[in-house]
Design an enzyme around this catalytic site. Structure first.
Site, PDB file in Angstrom:
ATOM      1  N   MET A   1       1.496   6.891   0.700  1.00 32.13           N
ATOM      2  CA  MET A   1       2.552   6.786   1.701  1.00 32.13           C
ATOM      3  C   MET A   1       2.111   7.517   2.964  1.00 32.13           C
ATOM      4  O   MET A   1       1.801   8.711   2.917  1.00 32.13           O
ATOM      5  CB  MET A   1       3.863   7.387   1.165  1.00 32.13           C
ATOM      6  N   VAL A   2       2.081   6.791   4.067  1.00 27.11           N
ATOM      7  CA  VAL A   2       1.658   7.371   5.349  1.00 27.11           C
ATOM      8  C   VAL A   2       2.604   8.500   5.748  1.00 27.11           C
ATOM      9  O   VAL A   2       3.837   8.372   5.638  1.00 27.11           O
ATOM     10  CB  VAL A   2       1.612   6.283   6.437  1.00 27.11           C
TER      11      VAL A   2
ATOM     12  N   GLN B   1      -7.250   5.555  -0.797  1.00 33.99           N
ATOM     13  CA  GLN B   1      -6.901   4.211  -0.339  1.00 33.99           C
ATOM     14  C   GLN B   1      -7.508   3.955   1.030  1.00 33.99           C
ATOM     15  O   GLN B   1      -7.330   4.739   1.963  1.00 33.99           O
ATOM     16  CB  GLN B   1      -5.393   3.993  -0.264  1.00 33.99           C
TER      17      GLN B   1
ATOM     18  N   CYS C   1       0.077  -3.394   3.152  1.00 26.94           N
ATOM     19  CA  CYS C   1       0.866  -2.723   4.184  1.00 26.94           C
ATOM     20  C   CYS C   1       1.367  -3.746   5.205  1.00 26.94           C
ATOM     21  O   CYS C   1       0.562  -4.487   5.787  1.00 26.94           O
ATOM     22  CB  CYS C   1       0.047  -1.648   4.886  1.00 26.94           C
TER      23      CYS C   1
ATOM     24  N   LYS D   1      -4.333  -3.169  -3.896  1.00 26.64           N
ATOM     25  CA  LYS D   1      -2.870  -3.140  -3.842  1.00 26.64           C
ATOM     26  C   LYS D   1      -2.405  -4.212  -2.863  1.00 26.64           C
ATOM     27  O   LYS D   1      -2.864  -4.258  -1.715  1.00 26.64           O
ATOM     28  CB  LYS D   1      -2.363  -1.771  -3.395  1.00 26.64           C
TER      29      LYS D   1
ATOM     30  N   HIS E   1       3.121  -4.930  -5.323  1.00 28.78           N
ATOM     31  CA  HIS E   1       4.451  -4.590  -4.831  1.00 28.78           C
ATOM     32  C   HIS E   1       5.293  -5.848  -5.001  1.00 28.78           C
ATOM     33  O   HIS E   1       4.976  -6.901  -4.436  1.00 28.78           O
ATOM     34  CB  HIS E   1       4.384  -4.169  -3.364  1.00 28.78           C
TER      35      HIS E   1
ATOM     36  N   GLY F   1       7.566  -0.953  -6.441  1.00 32.64           N
ATOM     37  CA  GLY F   1       8.694  -1.424  -5.643  1.00 32.64           C
ATOM     38  C   GLY F   1      10.043  -1.107  -6.255  1.00 32.64           C
ATOM     39  O   GLY F   1      10.390  -1.666  -7.285  1.00 32.64           O
ATOM     40  N   GLY F   2      10.793  -0.179  -5.635  1.00 38.62           N
ATOM     41  CA  GLY F   2      12.173   0.075  -6.023  1.00 38.62           C
ATOM     42  C   GLY F   2      12.369   0.713  -7.380  1.00 38.62           C
ATOM     43  O   GLY F   2      13.461   0.620  -7.947  1.00 38.62           O
TER      44      GLY F   2
ATOM     45  N   ARG G   1       8.899   6.033  -2.890  1.00 38.81           N
ATOM     46  CA  ARG G   1       9.762   6.959  -2.163  1.00 38.81           C
ATOM     47  C   ARG G   1      10.584   7.863  -3.069  1.00 38.81           C
ATOM     48  O   ARG G   1      10.884   9.001  -2.700  1.00 38.81           O
ATOM     49  CB  ARG G   1      10.699   6.173  -1.240  1.00 38.81           C
TER      50      ARG G   1
END
Length: 341
Positions: A14-15, A66, A96, A135, A179, A220-221, A242
């Site tokens: 994650m950036v 990555q 991305c 990815k 994802h 994802g989620g 996240r």
């Protein structure tokens, strides 16, 4: 499901999130989970400050690097350079959705060029003996025709994804991380691309059935332990994004998927005590401790003392940040500090 590789759970790249400070903190919470760097472009590795970009604390292992790029030769050079740093895995970013990334023909826009992705994977594999993974999304959507692989400007059905996988798998990536959303290449921010396109876990499950010899990881989620348990009945591994960052206590449960009775009791007190020496070392080196502490704001999420915790470690002070953490151990609710995560 039986797994033929060494991890079941990873924390997504994650950036502005998964820097070396966050990874050290995460490793205090989990010993088994695969961690990722932020996305780094191949050109940055070739031309930039290599130590600043690639240095990490051995405590962070296992860790994957990555890389984003679109030129097989540049990716070969970048992976060769990274060999000196001894990452556990090298991952190609083909997912991305950021305009900045996709506009430079990196990230999700690469999905319109599966032959190029295969060429890049092969080039990366020739530069290292480490696992090379990729990815990507389950599809992409664009307002214009991008390539002959996307004659209608979209790629959002199972047959198209199956064709895509067949092509990139010619290069034998060691793992495909999917994802479970399409990426919309125009009009949405990266945040919106994580929320607006609907999740389609069933498509990822079907891909695993279609390619049973490929190691498939789903992303994802995913927000609960029950989610992880469910996905692992269909695919080989799970990537958490996240939720791992915003609710770090969640990370502490990941090792239970490897060992039903992990050794040692993890508490918020133990995690803070483990992070204090790291912050002291940054202070000695004159580094930015505020940045490091910004990654641990969620440690008390949904717990008594959360507001106090955030105030204590984010409010400017004449003292050191390490002393603020020590003060927090005396000020925060003791029952919460000592409750097992």
């Amino acid at each position: 499901m039986n797994n033929t590789f060494n991890h079941l759970i990873s924390i997504a790249p994650m950036v502005d999130k998964t820097d070396r400070h966050f990874r050290y903190f995460a490793r205090l919470l989990t010993k088994k989970t695969l961690l990722y760097t932020e996305m780094i472009t191949a050109q940055a590795i070739i031309n930039g400050d290599k130590k600043k970009l690639l240095d990490f604390n051995p405590f962070e292992n296992p860790i994957a690097l990555q890389i984003a790029g679109s030129n097989p030769e540049e990716l070969y050079k970048a992976v060769k350079i990274a060999e000196e740093w001894n990452y556990d895995e090298i991952n190609l970013n083909a997912g991305c959705p950021s305009d900045k990334v996709s506009g430079n023909m990196m990230g999700a826009s690469l999905m319109a060029y599966p032959e190029l992705i295969a060429e890049m994977i092969s080039s990366m594999k020739s530069a290292t003996k480490k696992p090379v993974t990729v990815k990507h999304r389950i599809g992409i959507s664009s307002s214009k025709v991008i390539s002959s692989f996307m004659p209608y400007g979209s790629f959002n059905d199972f047959n198209h994804l199956s064709d895509f996988m067949s092509i990139i798998n010619k290069a034998a990536p060691d793992r495909n991380i999917l994802h479970a959303r399409i990426a919309i290449l125009e009009g949405l921010s990266p945040k919106e691309n994580r929320e607006i396109p609907p999740l389609d876990y069933a498509m990822v499950y079907t891909i695993k059935k279609e390619f049973p010899n490929s190691i498939i990881e789903i992303n994802g989620g995913i927000k609960t332990l029950d989610d992880i348990h469910h996905h692992l009945t269909h695919v080989d591994s799970v990537m958490i994004g996240r939720e791992a960052y915003s609710n770090p206590a969640f990370i502490a449960r990941f090792d239970s998927f490897y060992d039903s009775k992990p050794t040692g009791q993890l508490t918020r007190r133990a995690i803070i005590e483990g992070f204090i020496p790291y912050i002291k070392d940054l202070e000695i080196k004159g580094e930015n401790t505020h940045l490091a502490l910004s990654h641990i704001l969620g440690l008390f999420q949904n717990q008594s003392g959360s507001t106090m915790w955030k105030r204590l470690i984010s409010t400017p002070s004449n003292g050191t940040k390490s002393s603020l953490l020590s003060d927090a151990l005396a000020s925060l609710p003791q029952d919460v500090l000592d409750k097992e995560l």
